[in-house]
Design a protein around this motif. Structure first.
Motif, short mmCIF file in Angstrom:
data_model
loop_
_atom_site.label_atom_id
_atom_site.label_comp_id
_atom_site.label_asym_id
_atom_site.label_seq_id
_atom_site.Cartn_x
_atom_site.Cartn_y
_atom_site.Cartn_z
N LYS A 106 0.84 -1.19 0.00
CA LYS A 106 0.00 0.00 0.00
C LYS A 106 0.88 1.25 0.00
CE LYS A 106 -3.70 -2.61 0.79
NZ LYS A 106 -4.77 -2.84 -0.20
N VAL A 107 0.21 2.40 -0.15
CA VAL A 107 0.91 3.68 -0.14
C VAL A 107 0.14 4.65 0.74
CG1 VAL A 107 1.67 5.66 -1.51
CG2 VAL A 107 1.90 3.35 -2.43
N ALA A 108 0.86 5.39 1.58
CA ALA A 108 0.28 6.47 2.37
C ALA A 108 0.75 7.80 1.80
CB ALA A 108 0.68 6.34 3.84
N PHE A 109 -0.12 8.81 1.89
CA PHE A 109 0.20 10.13 1.37
C PHE A 109 0.26 11.11 2.54
CE2 PHE A 109 -1.69 7.76 -2.05
CZ PHE A 109 -0.91 8.10 -3.17
N GLN A 110 1.48 11.58 2.85
CA GLN A 110 1.67 12.48 3.99
C GLN A 110 1.86 13.90 3.50
OE1 GLN A 110 5.12 11.72 6.51
NE2 GLN A 110 4.02 12.49 8.30
N SER A 111 1.10 14.82 4.09
CA SER A 111 1.13 16.22 3.67
C SER A 111 2.36 16.95 4.20
CB SER A 111 -0.13 16.94 4.16
OG SER A 111 -0.05 17.20 5.55
N HIS A 112 2.54 18.17 3.74
CA HIS A 112 3.62 19.04 4.21
C HIS A 112 3.56 19.25 5.72
CE1 HIS A 112 6.19 22.58 4.56
NE2 HIS A 112 5.18 23.24 5.05
N HIS A 113 2.36 19.18 6.30
CA HIS A 113 2.18 19.45 7.73
C HIS A 113 2.32 18.19 8.58
CE1 HIS A 113 0.57 23.19 6.15
NE2 HIS A 113 -0.28 22.48 5.43
N GLY A 114 2.54 17.04 7.95
CA GLY A 114 2.70 15.80 8.71
C GLY A 114 1.43 14.99 8.84
N THR A 115 0.29 15.52 8.40
CA THR A 115 -0.96 14.77 8.44
C THR A 115 -1.05 13.83 7.22
OG1 THR A 115 -2.00 16.67 7.38
CG2 THR A 115 -2.24 16.47 9.77
N PHE A 116 -1.99 12.88 7.29
CA PHE A 116 -2.13 11.88 6.25
C PHE A 116 -3.49 11.97 5.57
CE2 PHE A 116 1.10 10.17 9.02
CZ PHE A 116 2.02 9.61 8.14
N LEU A 117 -3.50 11.80 4.24
CA LEU A 117 -4.75 11.68 3.52
C LEU A 117 -5.49 10.45 4.05
CD1 LEU A 117 -6.56 12.61 1.13
CD2 LEU A 117 -5.27 11.00 -0.30
N GLN A 119 -9.29 8.20 4.10
CA GLN A 119 -10.59 7.94 3.51
C GLN A 119 -11.60 7.64 4.61
OE1 GLN A 119 -11.18 4.26 1.25
NE2 GLN A 119 -11.97 5.50 -0.44
N ALA A 120 -12.67 8.43 4.65
CA ALA A 120 -13.71 8.23 5.66
C ALA A 120 -14.36 6.87 5.50
CB ALA A 120 -14.75 9.33 5.56
N PHE A 121 -14.92 6.34 6.59
CA PHE A 121 -15.54 5.02 6.54
C PHE A 121 -16.74 5.02 5.61
CE2 PHE A 121 -18.67 1.95 8.11
CZ PHE A 121 -17.92 0.79 8.08
N HIS A 122 -17.58 6.05 5.70
CA HIS A 122 -18.77 6.12 4.85
C HIS A 122 -18.42 6.89 3.58
CE1 HIS A 122 -22.83 6.92 3.43
NE2 HIS A 122 -23.27 6.02 4.31
N PRO A 123 -18.73 6.37 2.40
CA PRO A 123 -18.37 7.05 1.14
C PRO A 123 -18.87 8.48 1.04
CG PRO A 123 -19.06 4.80 0.70
CD PRO A 123 -19.34 5.05 2.15
N ALA A 124 -20.03 8.77 1.61
CA ALA A 124 -20.58 10.12 1.52
C ALA A 124 -19.75 11.14 2.27
CB ALA A 124 -22.02 10.13 2.04
N ASP A 125 -18.92 10.68 3.22
CA ASP A 125 -18.10 11.60 4.02
C ASP A 125 -16.78 11.94 3.36
OD1 ASP A 125 -20.03 11.73 6.00
OD2 ASP A 125 -19.26 9.95 7.03
N GLY A 126 -16.47 11.32 2.23
CA GLY A 126 -15.30 11.72 1.45
C GLY A 126 -13.97 11.42 2.10
N PHE A 127 -13.14 12.47 2.22
CA PHE A 127 -11.77 12.31 2.70
C PHE A 127 -11.46 13.39 3.72
CE2 PHE A 127 -12.05 10.32 -1.37
CZ PHE A 127 -11.26 9.18 -1.27
N THR A 128 -10.56 13.04 4.64
CA THR A 128 -10.12 13.96 5.67
C THR A 128 -8.60 13.90 5.79
OG1 THR A 128 -10.38 12.25 7.38
CG2 THR A 128 -12.27 13.69 6.96
N LEU A 129 -8.08 14.59 6.81
CA LEU A 129 -6.65 14.52 7.14
C LEU A 129 -6.52 13.96 8.55
CD1 LEU A 129 -5.59 17.98 5.69
CD2 LEU A 129 -4.89 15.74 4.81
N ALA A 130 -5.66 12.96 8.71
CA ALA A 130 -5.54 12.25 9.99
C ALA A 130 -4.14 12.41 10.57
CB ALA A 130 -5.86 10.77 9.80
N LEU A 199 -3.91 18.46 -5.60
CA LEU A 199 -4.40 18.09 -4.28
C LEU A 199 -3.64 18.87 -3.22
CD1 LEU A 199 -6.26 16.15 -2.71
CD2 LEU A 199 -4.35 14.53 -2.64
N ALA A 200 -4.37 19.55 -2.33
CA ALA A 200 -3.77 20.41 -1.31
C ALA A 200 -4.30 20.05 0.07
CB ALA A 200 -4.06 21.88 -1.61
N ALA A 201 -3.42 20.16 1.07
CA ALA A 201 -3.80 19.93 2.47
C ALA A 201 -3.55 21.21 3.26
CB ALA A 201 -2.98 18.78 3.06
N SER A 202 -4.57 21.70 3.95
CA SER A 202 -4.41 22.91 4.75
C SER A 202 -3.59 22.63 6.00
CB SER A 202 -5.79 23.45 5.15
OG SER A 202 -6.33 22.65 6.20
#
Length: 334
Positions: A106-117, A119-130, A199-202
C-alpha cells in the motif's frame, strides 16, 4: 504489526541520526555525547524566584535524544498534528506537496504538515486529514496507461476522485479518478487531477496535544537545540515544537507549534543540588507538570517542585521497553 514497523524504523533512523549528531559535538572533557553545555546556574529562593543572571557558572549537558520526566514520574508527550481540510488548488506550493510512503503493498500520502490523507468510513463523508497512518490512510495505487498517471483505491474499495473543488469517493476508476504524479525539487510529489488542479492539504486544526504519559515511546522523545547563547528549542518526534504561547482559551497550557519562533524559545535553569531543570518561556513563566496527570502540562510563575523536570537520555532499549509496557496496558483494557 506491519503498519507499525515503518513508523518504528523511522524512529530508529531518527534515533541513530540524533546519536550521530551528539557524537559529533562530543565534549572533550567528559567524552560524553552532548548537544551543548549551557552556562546557566540560577539560585532560586524558597518561593521559586530565580534571580541569578544567565551566563554565570555551572553547565547543563543534554543528550541528543531526550525525554522530559516530571516530579510525578510521568513524561512530557506530544501527539502528532491532526485535522485540517482538503482542497484542489491551481498552483503548487508547500500545501500541495506530498510524501508517498510505501507500507507493504500500500501507499500512504503524507502532507507538508505531517498529516495523512484519510478515507472516511462512509463514502458520503469523502476524505479527511488524519494524525496517524492506520488502515484508512493506506491506498492501493494502480498505474494508468500514460507515464506517471495513477489511480488510488482506499480501504473500502472506493476510488479517490477530483470533483467539486475537492475529493469524493467513487465506485469506478475513470478520468476524474486519474492523477498525474509530478516530482518536486524538494523530493516530494504533487498530485495533479484530471482538471489540472492539485491536491492540497491545509494547516492542521491542531499541531498536536500535550499530555503526561507513564512510558517512553516515540511521542515522548525530543531533540533540544541551542538557539543563541541562553535559549533552546524543544522539537517533538513529529517535527513540531513545544511552545509557551497560551491563548485566551488555554491561558495556562503548553502548546505545540509548526515552527520554532519566539514563543518556542526556552531558557533552561539548572538546580545544581539535584541536577533537575526548570524551562522558562518567553513571557517569564515556567513549564510545569500538573499533579493531576490528566490535566497535562501548564505554565507557572515560579520554579519549584512541580516545575523541575529530569532530562533523561533516551536509548533504543528504553523505547522498546516503553512500547512493550504500553501494549501490555492496552491489552488489559481491551
Amino acid at each position: 504489526g506491519n503498519l507499525h514497523a515503518p513508523k518504528q524504523n523511522l524512529i530508529m533512523l531518527r534515533f541513530i541520526a540524533s546519536v550521530c549528531l551528539g557524537l559529533s559535538l562530543m565534549s572533550a572533557a567528559s567524552a560524553q555525547a552532548v548537544i551543548y553545555g549551557t552556562k546557566v546556574a540560577p539560585s532560586c529562593d524558597g518561593k521559586g524566584a530565580c534571580t541569578v543572571a544567565l551566563g554565570s557558572a555551572g553547565a547543563l549537558k543534554l543528550p541528543a535524544l531526550i525525554a522530559i520526566k516530571s516530579a510525578h514520574s510521568h513524561y512530557l508527550s506530544s501527539s502528532p498534528p491532526n485535522g485540517g481540510w482538503i482542497s484542489l488548488s491551481d498552483h503548487v506550493k508547500h500545501w500541495e506537496e506530498w510524501d508517498m510512503i510505501t507500507v507493504g503493498d500500500k501507499v500512504a500520502f503524507q502532507s507538508h504538515h505531517g498529516t495523512f490523507l484519510s478515507q472516511a468510513f462512509h463514502p458520503a463523508d469523502g476524505f479527511t486529514l488524519a494524525a496517524e497512518r492506520l488502515g484508512h490512510e493506506l491506498f492501493t495505487v494502480e498505474e494508468k496507461g500514460a507515464d506517471n498517471q495513477i489511480s488510488m483505491k482506499g480501504h473500502n474499495g472506493m476510488w479517490v476522485s477530483a470533483r467539486d473543488g475537492g475529493l469524493r469517493q467513487e465506485f469506478a476508476s475513470m478520468d476524474w479518478e486519474t492523477w498525474t504524479v509530478e516530482q518536486m525539487p524538494s523530493g516530494k510529489v504533487a498530485l495533479k487531477s484530471a482538471h489540472g488542479t492539485y491536491l492540497a492539504a491545509s494547516a492542521p486544526d491542531t499541531f498536536g496535544k500535550i499530555s503526561q504519559q507513564q512510558d517512553i515511546s516515540e511521542w515522548e522523545t525530543f531533540v533540544v537545540d541551542q538557539v543563541g547563547r541562553n535559549h533552546v528549542s524543544i522539537e517533538t518526534s513529529h517535527s513540531t515544537f513545544i511552545g509557551a504561547h497560551a491563548d485566551a482559551w488555554h491561558p495556562e497550557k503548553l502548546i505545540t507549534s509548526e515552527g520554532a519562533n519566539l514563543w518556542e524559545m526556552w531558557t533552561p535553569f539548572v538546580n545544581t543540588t539535584n541536577g533537575k531543570v526548570c524551562f522558562q518561556g518567553h513571557d517569564g513563566r515556567f513549564m510545569y507538570a500538573n499533579e493531576d496527570t490528566w490535566q497535562g502540562w501548564g505554565l507557572a510563575d515560579h520554579c519549584m517542585e512541580h516545575e523541575q523536570v529530569e532530562v533523561v537520555a533516551v536509548t533504543e532499549q528504553m523505547l522498546a521497553d516503553g512500547r512493550r509496557a504500553s501494549d501490555e496496558r492496552r491489552a488489559k483494557h481491551a
